[in-house]
Design a protein around this motif. Structure first.
Motif, PDB file in Angstrom:
ATOM      1  N   HIS A  11      -6.234  -8.006   3.090  1.00 29.22           N
ATOM      2  CA  HIS A  11      -5.631  -7.225   4.239  1.00 29.22           C
ATOM      3  C   HIS A  11      -6.660  -6.494   4.905  1.00 29.22           C
ATOM      4  CE1 HIS A  11      -1.707  -7.801   1.536  1.00 29.22           C
ATOM      5  NE2 HIS A  11      -2.229  -9.341   1.961  1.00 29.22           N
ATOM      6  N   LEU A  12      -7.245  -5.438   3.972  1.00 30.31           N
ATOM      7  CA  LEU A  12      -8.337  -4.551   4.651  1.00 30.31           C
ATOM      8  C   LEU A  12      -9.419  -5.461   5.572  1.00 30.31           C
ATOM      9  CD1 LEU A  12      -9.277  -1.636   5.090  1.00 30.31           C
ATOM     10  CD2 LEU A  12     -10.760  -2.090   3.118  1.00 30.31           C
ATOM     11  N   PRO A  13      -9.900  -6.389   4.938  1.00 31.99           N
ATOM     12  CA  PRO A  13     -11.050  -7.324   5.578  1.00 31.99           C
ATOM     13  C   PRO A  13     -10.516  -7.828   7.018  1.00 31.99           C
ATOM     14  CG  PRO A  13     -10.973  -7.906   3.472  1.00 31.99           C
ATOM     15  CD  PRO A  13      -9.905  -6.981   3.665  1.00 31.99           C
ATOM     16  N   HIS A  14      -9.220  -8.185   7.127  1.00 36.57           N
ATOM     17  CA  HIS A  14      -8.443  -8.425   8.289  1.00 36.57           C
ATOM     18  C   HIS A  14      -8.500  -7.301   9.389  1.00 36.57           C
ATOM     19  CE1 HIS A  14      -7.352 -12.251   5.886  1.00 36.57           C
ATOM     20  NE2 HIS A  14      -7.001 -12.761   7.320  1.00 36.57           N
ATOM     21  N   ILE A  15      -8.198  -6.207   8.820  1.00 30.90           N
ATOM     22  CA  ILE A  15      -8.099  -5.121   9.765  1.00 30.90           C
ATOM     23  C   ILE A  15      -9.444  -4.834  10.505  1.00 30.90           C
ATOM     24  CG2 ILE A  15      -7.577  -2.501   9.815  1.00 30.90           C
ATOM     25  CD1 ILE A  15      -5.525  -2.685   7.775  1.00 30.90           C
ATOM     26  N   ILE A  16     -10.324  -4.868   9.469  1.00 31.85           N
ATOM     27  CA  ILE A  16     -11.983  -4.460   9.675  1.00 31.85           C
ATOM     28  C   ILE A  16     -12.441  -5.394  10.757  1.00 31.85           C
ATOM     29  CG2 ILE A  16     -14.207  -4.424   8.952  1.00 31.85           C
ATOM     30  CD1 ILE A  16     -13.023  -3.344   6.265  1.00 31.85           C
ATOM     31  N   ALA A  17     -12.030  -6.857  10.612  1.00 34.34           N
ATOM     32  CA  ALA A  17     -12.433  -8.079  11.497  1.00 34.34           C
ATOM     33  C   ALA A  17     -11.775  -7.582  12.970  1.00 34.34           C
ATOM     34  CB  ALA A  17     -12.015  -9.270  10.795  1.00 34.34           C
ATOM     35  N   ASP A  34       3.454  -8.558  10.056  1.00 38.48           N
ATOM     36  CA  ASP A  34       4.298  -8.536   8.924  1.00 38.48           C
ATOM     37  C   ASP A  34       3.659  -8.040   7.461  1.00 38.48           C
ATOM     38  OD1 ASP A  34       6.244  -9.438  10.733  1.00 38.48           O
ATOM     39  OD2 ASP A  34       6.758 -11.130   9.679  1.00 38.48           O
ATOM     40  N   ILE A  35       2.395  -8.706   7.449  1.00 36.65           N
ATOM     41  CA  ILE A  35       1.783  -8.509   6.268  1.00 36.65           C
ATOM     42  C   ILE A  35       1.411  -7.072   6.057  1.00 36.65           C
ATOM     43  CG2 ILE A  35      -0.470  -8.876   4.732  1.00 36.65           C
ATOM     44  CD1 ILE A  35      -0.288 -11.816   6.076  1.00 36.65           C
ATOM     45  N   LEU A  36       0.659  -6.613   7.114  1.00 32.90           N
ATOM     46  CA  LEU A  36       0.208  -5.283   7.164  1.00 32.90           C
ATOM     47  C   LEU A  36       1.261  -4.094   7.058  1.00 32.90           C
ATOM     48  CD1 LEU A  36      -2.654  -5.143   9.756  1.00 32.90           C
ATOM     49  CD2 LEU A  36      -2.682  -6.039   7.427  1.00 32.90           C
ATOM     50  N   LEU A  37       2.409  -4.553   7.740  1.00 32.22           N
ATOM     51  CA  LEU A  37       3.332  -3.380   7.731  1.00 32.22           C
ATOM     52  C   LEU A  37       4.106  -3.585   6.335  1.00 32.22           C
ATOM     53  CD1 LEU A  37       5.147  -4.026  11.073  1.00 32.22           C
ATOM     54  CD2 LEU A  37       3.989  -2.028  10.504  1.00 32.22           C
ATOM     55  N   ASP A  70      -0.391  -6.290  -4.856  1.00 31.32           N
ATOM     56  CA  ASP A  70      -0.441  -5.648  -3.568  1.00 31.32           C
ATOM     57  C   ASP A  70      -1.655  -4.828  -3.248  1.00 31.32           C
ATOM     58  OD1 ASP A  70       1.874  -7.430  -2.836  1.00 31.32           O
ATOM     59  OD2 ASP A  70       2.923  -5.797  -2.112  1.00 31.32           O
ATOM     60  N   GLU A  71      -1.919  -4.094  -4.444  1.00 32.79           N
ATOM     61  CA  GLU A  71      -2.916  -3.189  -4.429  1.00 32.79           C
ATOM     62  C   GLU A  71      -4.291  -4.034  -4.350  1.00 32.79           C
ATOM     63  OE1 GLU A  71      -0.913   0.184  -6.995  1.00 32.79           O
ATOM     64  OE2 GLU A  71      -2.752  -0.835  -7.764  1.00 32.79           O
ATOM     65  N   ILE A  72      -4.543  -5.133  -5.141  1.00 35.65           N
ATOM     66  CA  ILE A  72      -5.732  -5.745  -5.031  1.00 35.65           C
ATOM     67  C   ILE A  72      -6.018  -6.689  -4.015  1.00 35.65           C
ATOM     68  CG2 ILE A  72      -6.948  -7.668  -6.155  1.00 35.65           C
ATOM     69  CD1 ILE A  72      -5.904  -6.515  -9.036  1.00 35.65           C
ATOM     70  N   VAL A  73      -4.874  -7.353  -3.412  1.00 35.68           N
ATOM     71  CA  VAL A  73      -5.054  -8.189  -2.249  1.00 35.68           C
ATOM     72  C   VAL A  73      -5.138  -7.440  -0.912  1.00 35.68           C
ATOM     73  CG1 VAL A  73      -3.893  -9.980  -1.136  1.00 35.68           C
ATOM     74  CG2 VAL A  73      -3.811 -10.036  -3.416  1.00 35.68           C
ATOM     75  N   LEU A 116      -2.431   0.106   2.419  1.00 37.31           N
ATOM     76  CA  LEU A 116      -3.530  -0.050   3.331  1.00 37.31           C
ATOM     77  C   LEU A 116      -3.607   1.336   3.892  1.00 37.31           C
ATOM     78  CD1 LEU A 116      -2.180  -3.114   5.223  1.00 37.31           C
ATOM     79  CD2 LEU A 116      -4.353  -2.892   3.906  1.00 37.31           C
ATOM     80  N   LEU A 117      -2.856   2.183   3.965  1.00 35.73           N
ATOM     81  CA  LEU A 117      -3.298   3.553   4.220  1.00 35.73           C
ATOM     82  C   LEU A 117      -4.165   4.239   3.473  1.00 35.73           C
ATOM     83  CD1 LEU A 117       0.292   4.813   5.795  1.00 35.73           C
ATOM     84  CD2 LEU A 117      -1.994   4.628   7.147  1.00 35.73           C
ATOM     85  N   SER A 118      -3.799   3.998   2.428  1.00 38.87           N
ATOM     86  CA  SER A 118      -4.822   4.640   1.116  1.00 38.87           C
ATOM     87  C   SER A 118      -6.238   3.971   1.299  1.00 38.87           C
ATOM     88  CB  SER A 118      -4.137   4.441  -0.163  1.00 38.87           C
ATOM     89  OG  SER A 118      -5.015   4.550  -1.164  1.00 38.87           O
TER      90      SER A 118
END
Ligand SMILES: NC(=O)c1ccc[n+]([C@@H]2O[C@H](COP(=O)([O-])OP(=O)(O)OC[C@H]3O[C@@H](n4cnc5c(N)ncnc54)[C@H](O)[C@@H]3O)[C@@H](O)[C@H]2O)c1
Ligand SMILES: O=C(O)C(=O)C[C@]1(C(=O)O)C=C[C@@H](O)C=C1
Length: 364
Positions: free
Chosen positions: A187-193, A234-237, A179-182, A243-245
């Motif tokens: 997940h971070l790239p999806h938020i940024i996009a 669901d993935i982000l939650l 979860d840290e790596i993915v 993700l907060l970090s």
């Protein structure tokens, strides 16, 4: 020996697994949907041998159960399955994009003779639903498995063997580390996009030129912003803490750029691009699920009907396998530059020479 595979949630990932497994020796694939109205669609799409809206029926006598529903529904499915009669030795696995919470849940509701092995194919798309399913989705991608300590090696090997039909490369990873790596690479790239598209969407309300001028750069970095909202909610939650970090680190990166611009620090801007260029260049390019840029050439395409079909036919006649083609849109309705992608370098070279000989302007 007959093998029954049950797939719960036959969408992009469940449907693609169905396509990989259906028709293989001794294997029967049964699809489950919570919506009876979807059953016909999965049969018509040819991804399963049989379809049912009954969990009991799908799970009965299954050797393998794949949970391919949104991350937010995985635990509920695991708990429900735990109350049903299952075949001794049955392997339950999932394909969820996060692994820590479902693995922890499986530990609390494990039962003798039934093995849970978390899974996550590192391949997908911004598209969703069974219509988007593809036999080739997992080919050459990594497929993460996160077995807990109590899972017998025999069960792990059985799942690994079945997944051989996906032609993915299996890799064993601890669920929390996963979860840290993915979180960082997916997940971070999806938020940024999404944040970037929404920022530009707001500017566009004041001036529609934003939408009109958005070209290759904007499209390349924002493709994944079109991903399914429920799946990604669901993935982000589920990966919230990680993700907060990561977002705090992201803020630091962006602050760095603010500082470089305030200071007019050209040298550091250059260094930032050089560092990114080098790391991205070192990514395993031809592996699906990482970066699918393959071997690309670009050609100028004149604006007349049928030109794209003509180019594809030219290559087909020469037996040159085209992996992908994309119009880089610089103006609406006007084809400008066509990107052609090939899996093999020699195919790209042959295409370049052939199209050049036909009078097209070709460049790398
Ligand atoms: N999309 C990707 O790129 C990708 C990649 C790897 C893993 N995953 C994971 O795969 C899983 C499925 O994602 P997908 O992209 O195939 O999505 P999808 O929307 O294409 O498919 C989801 C399936 O789950 C069913 N479903 C939806 N809501 C449900 C509910 N409330 N109860 C039961 N079933 C429900 C849908 O009918 C559909 O069949 C998710 O857990 C996701 O995190 C997605
Ligand atoms: O290629 C895409 O569109 C994807 O979003 C695939 C992608 C990714 O981020 O790389 C998305 C979610 C997954 O769980 C695994 C892979």
């Amino acid at each position: 020996m007959a093998i029954k595979v049950a797939i719960f949630g036959v969408g992009l990932i469940g449907g693609s697994l169905g396509l990989c497994l259906k028709g293989k020796p001794e294997i029967t694939v049964v699809g489950h949907s919570h919506r009876p109205g979807s059953l016909n669609r999965m049969i018509e799409r040819g991804v399963v041998d049989a379809a049912t809206a009954s969990m009991e029926e799908a799970a009965a006598d299954a050797d393998f159960i794949f949970l391919c529903v949104p991350v937010g529904n995985l635990e509920e499915y695991l708990r429900k399955l735990n109350e049903l009669p299952l075949k001794p030795g049955c392997i339950i696995t999932d394909v969820g994009s996060t692994k820590a919470s479902i693995s922890a849940c499986a530990e609390t509701c494990s039962r003798p003779g039934v093995h849970f092995i978390g899974g996550h194919p590192m391949a997908g798309s911004e598209r969703s639903g069974v219509e988007a399913a593809s036999t080739l989705l997992f080919e050459n991608a990594f497929y993460v498995l996160t077995p807990s300590a109590g899972v017998p090696e025999e069960a792990y090997l059985r799942l690994e063997q079945l997944l051989g039909y996906t032609r993915a490369q299996i890799v064993r990873v601890d669920p929390v580390l996963h979860d840290e790596i993915v979180g960082a690479i997916s997940h971070l790239p999806h938020i940024i996009a999404v944040a970037l598209v929404n920022q530009v969407c707001d500017y566009d309300k004041d001036n529609g030129l934003h939408r009109m001028l958005a070209a290759g750069g904007f499209r390349d970095i924002t493709r994944i912003a079109s991903s399914d909202p429920i799946i990604w909610r669901d993935i982000l939650l589920s990966n919230r803490d990680v993700l907060l970090s990561l977002l705090q680190d992201w803020n630091r990166e962006i602050d760095g750029f603010i500082h470089m611009l305030e200071e007019r620090d050209g040298e550091r801007i250059e260094q930032a691009f050089q560092k990114a260029n080098q790391f991205r260049g070192e990514l395993p390019e031809r592996r699906k699920g990482a970066i699918t840029s393959l071997y690309d050439i670009y050609i100028d395409v004149p604006d007349h009907p049928g030109i794209i079909g003509q180019i594809a036919t030219e290559l087909g006649v020469q037996h040159i396998n085209l992996s992908n083609m994309q119009i880089i849109e610089s103006r609406e309705d006007v084809p400008g530059v066509l990107r052609l992608s090939f899996r093999q370098e020699n195919e790209m070279e042959r295409a370049k020479q052939h199209l050049h000989a036909q009078g097209y302007a070709v460049y790398l």
